[in-house]
Design a protein around this motif. Structure first.
Motif, PDB file in Angstrom:
ATOM      1  N   GLY A 152       0.807  -1.216   0.000  1.00  0.00           N
ATOM      2  CA  GLY A 152       0.000   0.000   0.000  1.00  0.00           C
ATOM      3  C   GLY A 152       0.844   1.272   0.000  1.00  0.00           C
ATOM      4  O   GLY A 152       2.080   1.240   0.031  1.00  0.00           O
ATOM      5  N   LEU A 153       0.125   2.387   0.017  1.00  0.00           N
ATOM      6  CA  LEU A 153       0.716   3.736  -0.030  1.00  0.00           C
ATOM      7  C   LEU A 153       1.874   3.902   0.958  1.00  0.00           C
ATOM      8  O   LEU A 153       1.755   3.531   2.135  1.00  0.00           O
ATOM      9  N   ASN A 154       2.981   4.446   0.458  1.00  0.00           N
ATOM     10  CA  ASN A 154       4.100   4.888   1.311  1.00  0.00           C
ATOM     11  C   ASN A 154       4.797   3.783   2.095  1.00  0.00           C
ATOM     12  O   ASN A 154       5.462   4.079   3.093  1.00  0.00           O
ATOM     13  N   CYS A 155       4.670   2.540   1.700  1.00  0.00           N
ATOM     14  CA  CYS A 155       5.427   1.499   2.422  1.00  0.00           C
ATOM     15  C   CYS A 155       6.908   1.656   2.105  1.00  0.00           C
ATOM     16  O   CYS A 155       7.283   1.919   0.959  1.00  0.00           O
ATOM     17  N   ILE A 156       7.749   1.481   3.123  1.00  0.00           N
ATOM     18  CA  ILE A 156       9.200   1.512   2.915  1.00  0.00           C
ATOM     19  C   ILE A 156       9.754   0.136   3.265  1.00  0.00           C
ATOM     20  O   ILE A 156       9.521  -0.378   4.372  1.00  0.00           O
ATOM     21  N   ILE A 157      10.465  -0.466   2.304  1.00  0.00           N
ATOM     22  CA  ILE A 157      11.035  -1.797   2.503  1.00  0.00           C
ATOM     23  C   ILE A 157      12.557  -1.641   2.446  1.00  0.00           C
ATOM     24  O   ILE A 157      13.123  -1.284   1.404  1.00  0.00           O
ATOM     25  N   ARG A 158      13.202  -1.889   3.579  1.00  0.00           N
ATOM     26  CA  ARG A 158      14.632  -1.562   3.689  1.00  0.00           C
ATOM     27  C   ARG A 158      15.518  -2.727   3.230  1.00  0.00           C
ATOM     28  O   ARG A 158      15.040  -3.837   3.020  1.00  0.00           O
ATOM     29  N   PRO A 159      16.845  -2.456   3.076  1.00  0.00           N
ATOM     30  CA  PRO A 159      17.697  -3.389   2.334  1.00  0.00           C
ATOM     31  C   PRO A 159      17.680  -4.831   2.846  1.00  0.00           C
ATOM     32  O   PRO A 159      17.626  -5.092   4.046  1.00  0.00           O
ATOM     33  N   GLY A 160      17.775  -5.730   1.900  1.00  0.00           N
ATOM     34  CA  GLY A 160      17.969  -7.134   2.218  1.00  0.00           C
ATOM     35  C   GLY A 160      16.738  -7.858   2.737  1.00  0.00           C
ATOM     36  O   GLY A 160      16.827  -9.026   3.115  1.00  0.00           O
ATOM     37  N   THR A 161      15.602  -7.207   2.726  1.00  0.00           N
ATOM     38  CA  THR A 161      14.372  -7.855   3.207  1.00  0.00           C
ATOM     39  C   THR A 161      13.840  -8.818   2.147  1.00  0.00           C
ATOM     40  O   THR A 161      13.901  -8.531   0.951  1.00  0.00           O
TER      41      THR A 161
END
Ligand SMILES: CC(C)(COP(=O)(O)OP(=O)(O)OC[C@H]1O[C@@H](n2cnc3c(N)ncnc32)[C@H](O)[C@@H]1OP(=O)(O)O)[C@@H](O)C(=O)NCCC(=O)NCCS
Length: 224
Positions: free
Chosen positions: A134-143
């Motif tokens: 959804g809107l504005n999700c942030i998925i950080r490195p290596g996930t």
């Protein structure tokens, strides 16, 4: 014909904001020319520059920059105060098509994954089939994120987390560093999974769970 890059302002500062900006700069070096990180919106730190980028204004200036056609990354990060973070975003009234929707060139995103506006996928992330963000999700490195997940608006998943499949992560939830989530579970609205947690049961709304297996550590601070 040379296409002009979309000019990006990051709402935030040193830390989360500068890391997201550096990720755009790295993507440019790898040939991804959609966006150009040009500066920050920050009226908290009283700085003219953050790193090598200028601070071009404060939150009150956002409508002016919207009219000028800038694109925005909302990077204000509050692990333990998601409702206020979301309210602040909504008060800015940024048209969703002026949010940066970004996938770092080293990420693998299956072709049928759905990304809403403002999703920011950092380096070395993998997301497999039919997952929706959804809107504005942030998925950080290596996930790594498996298949058939529903990840609602304003979710933050931090570096190295492993999200199984058929999982529902609700609006505003946060997943900490290296946390691990079993398939078919849900995480409630605005809840938090601590770093290193192993989630084996559904996590209700507005709670912080930690440990292996993860258990309630405390209620969210905004409830107290
Ligand atoms: C859980 C967390 C939010 C701390 O919450 P807190 O309320 O400030 O908790 P405290 O640090 O006061 O610790 C309370 C207890 O929980 C324990 N604890 C804290 N974090 C823990 C974790 N991740 N797993 C297991 N236990 C944890 C502490 O050791 C302490 O135990 P004690 O009472 O036996 O001494 C924090 O440790 C965390 O996981 N943050 C997320 C980090 C992250 O992913 N950052 C992303 C950066 S981009």
């Amino acid at each position: 014909m040379i296409q002009k890059k979309k000019q990006v302002l990051i709402i935030g500062g040193q830390g989360s904001g500068s890391v997201l900006g550096d990720t755009i700069v790295d993507a440019n070096k790898r040939g991804d020319m959609e966006y150009e990180f040009v500066g920050f919106i920050n009226d908290r730190d009283q700085q003219a520059h953050i790193g090598d980028k200028p601070v071009l204004g404060g939150l009150d200036d956002v409508p002016k920059f919207v009219k000028q056609g800038y694109h925005f990354v909302y990077s204000i990060y509050k692990f333990d105060d998601q409702p206020n973070r979301i309210r602040l975003f909504e008060s800015l009234n940024i048209p969703h098509d002026q949010l940066v929707t970004f996938v770092h060139p080293t990420a693998y995103i299956a072709p049928n994954v759905e990304l809403a506006h403002g999703v920011f996928i950092m380096a070395n992330v993998s997301i497999t089939s039919n997952t929706k963000l959804g809107l504005n999700c942030i998925i950080r490195p290596g996930t790594t994120i498996g298949h058939d997940n529903v990840i609602e608006d304003h979710v933050s998943i931090t570096a190295g987390a492993s999200v199984g499949s058929c999982i529902h992560i609700k609006r505003g939830a946060s997943v900490g560093l290296k946390a691990c989530i079993r398939e078919y579970l849900s995480i409630g609205e605005n809840s938090m999974l601590a770093m290193g947690a192993v989630l084996t049961k559904n996590l209700p709304a507005n709670e912080l769970w930690a440990g292996n297996p993860a258990r309630l550590l405390r209620q969210a601070k905004w409830l107290s």
